[in-house]
Design an enzyme around this catalytic site. Structure first.
Site, mmCIF file in Angstrom:
data_model
loop_
_atom_site.group_PDB
_atom_site.id
_atom_site.type_symbol
_atom_site.label_atom_id
_atom_site.label_comp_id
_atom_site.label_asym_id
_atom_site.label_seq_id
_atom_site.Cartn_x
_atom_site.Cartn_y
_atom_site.Cartn_z
ATOM 1 N N GLU A 43 0.828 -1.203 0.000
ATOM 2 C CA GLU A 43 0.000 0.000 0.000
ATOM 3 C C GLU A 43 0.867 1.259 0.000
ATOM 4 O O GLU A 43 1.805 1.380 0.777
ATOM 5 C CB GLU A 43 -0.899 -0.009 1.242
ATOM 6 C CG GLU A 43 -1.820 1.197 1.350
ATOM 7 C CD GLU A 43 -2.614 1.205 2.656
ATOM 8 O OE1 GLU A 43 -3.635 1.902 2.727
ATOM 9 O OE2 GLU A 43 -2.193 0.508 3.606
ATOM 10 N N LYS A 116 -10.207 2.427 -1.720
ATOM 11 C CA LYS A 116 -10.333 1.872 -0.375
ATOM 12 C C LYS A 116 -11.638 2.316 0.284
ATOM 13 O O LYS A 116 -11.944 3.505 0.349
ATOM 14 C CB LYS A 116 -9.135 2.323 0.462
ATOM 15 C CG LYS A 116 -9.040 1.714 1.847
ATOM 16 C CD LYS A 116 -7.714 2.136 2.482
ATOM 17 C CE LYS A 116 -7.497 1.521 3.844
ATOM 18 N NZ LYS A 116 -6.166 1.889 4.384
ATOM 19 N N CYS A 153 -5.676 -2.809 2.872
ATOM 20 C CA CYS A 153 -5.300 -2.701 4.275
ATOM 21 C C CYS A 153 -6.488 -2.804 5.236
ATOM 22 O O CYS A 153 -6.959 -3.903 5.474
ATOM 23 C CB CYS A 153 -4.496 -1.429 4.503
ATOM 24 S SG CYS A 153 -3.481 -1.479 6.012
#
Length: 294
Positions: A43, A116, A153
């Site tokens: 990331e 995300k 994540c």
């Protein structure tokens, strides 16, 4: 038979963007030489994890997807090597900023884009200051080497995201990551918990899972973070098939027959026996289903 080799790379990141891109390039090439068809980057690998603090100046690191030299670089590399590369970037889209992944197919073309969805906020992980919640949804992306499900994540802690991607046809799940020490809880080491949760996604959904983390100690405006690496690949039963250590630059690779994984998934019955009519509470924040509220 659909044999696909999945890889993760892990490395430390500096404030020299060109150096970070060069390191990722070198490790992607190493993964390709080892037979990888899909190579996952960590990331936000272009820079240190700037989200450790709130600083408006770091917003200037964001770039539009269509004018992004890092994406252009890895598009050329994907075409040269014939591999799929999901590239994590800080995206600027008009007035909005997103933590995004652009999926580059084996011919170098961008075939998908994910933003995300779950944005964390904690000491050392000040992401809500920088990123808008993603609006792309959990949609698998077709590539030359299978339908990949991508999440980023903090998304990896939510089983709903993994299940949604596999329900919609993902052959495997990929999680670019930046995680390590907890500045607000210095006694906490979440590494095993982190791995166990994602291995659970693999076993519950019967798909391979890959996580790529960064390594090294980074200090941003007095906030020190030590990223614990431990990138890994799990098979469709949740078993660990490849794992990196906590501190070394590494490439890991695992190979899977995606048709065998699909046959296992279909034959086991966990998707057949689902009861979505009973899961209304999952669509609420307080756990009360819509029928309860009525």
């Amino acid at each position: 038979m659909r044999q696909t080799a999945l890889a993760a790379i892990q490395f430390s990141c500096s404030w020299d963007r060109e150096e970070n891109v060069a390191t990722a390039d070198r490790l992607v090439r190493q993964a390709a030489r080892a037979g990888a068809n899909v190579v996952l980057t960590p990331e936000l690998f272009e820079t240190p994890y700037f989200c450790a603090v709130q600083n408006r100046a770091f917003m200037d690191l964001a770039r539009p997807i269509g004018q992004h030299p890092t994406i252009e670089h890895f598009a050329r590399l994907a075409a040269e090597l014939g591999v799929v590369i999901p590239v994590s970037v800080f995206e600027r889209a008009g007035t909005a900023l997103f933590n995004s992944v652009v999926v580059l197919d084996a011919d170098g073309k961008a075939v998908g884009h994910y933003r995300k969805s779950h944005i964390p906020q904690a000491p050392g992980y000040e992401e809500k200051y920088y990123f808008s919640p993603g609006d792309t949804g959990f949609k698998p992306i077709d590539t030359a080497y299978g339908r990949l499900g991508i999440a980023v994540c903090w998304d990896q802690w939510f089983p709903e995201a993994a299940r949604s991607l596999v329900l919609r046809g993902a052959d495997f799940l990929l999680y670019p990551t930046a995680i390590g020490s907890e500045p607000g809880q210095p006694h906490v080491d979440s590494m095993e918990h982190w791995r166990i949760v994602m291995r659970g996604h693999a076993g519950a959904n019967m798909v391979p899972v890959v996580a790529a983390n960064r390594i090294g100690a980074e200090t941003t405006e007095g906030v020190k973070m030590t990223f614990y690496g431990s990138s890994f690949i799990a098979d469709h039963l949740g078993a660990l098939v490849a794992g990196a250590d906590r501190s070394t630059e590494q490439v890991i690779v695992g190979s899977f027959d995606l048709d065998v994984c699909r046959e296992y998934r279909e034959g086991w019955g966990c998707f057949r026996d689902r009861r979505p009519d009973l899961y209304g509470a999952l669509a609420t924040l307080d756990g009360r289903s819509r029928s309860d509220a009525a």
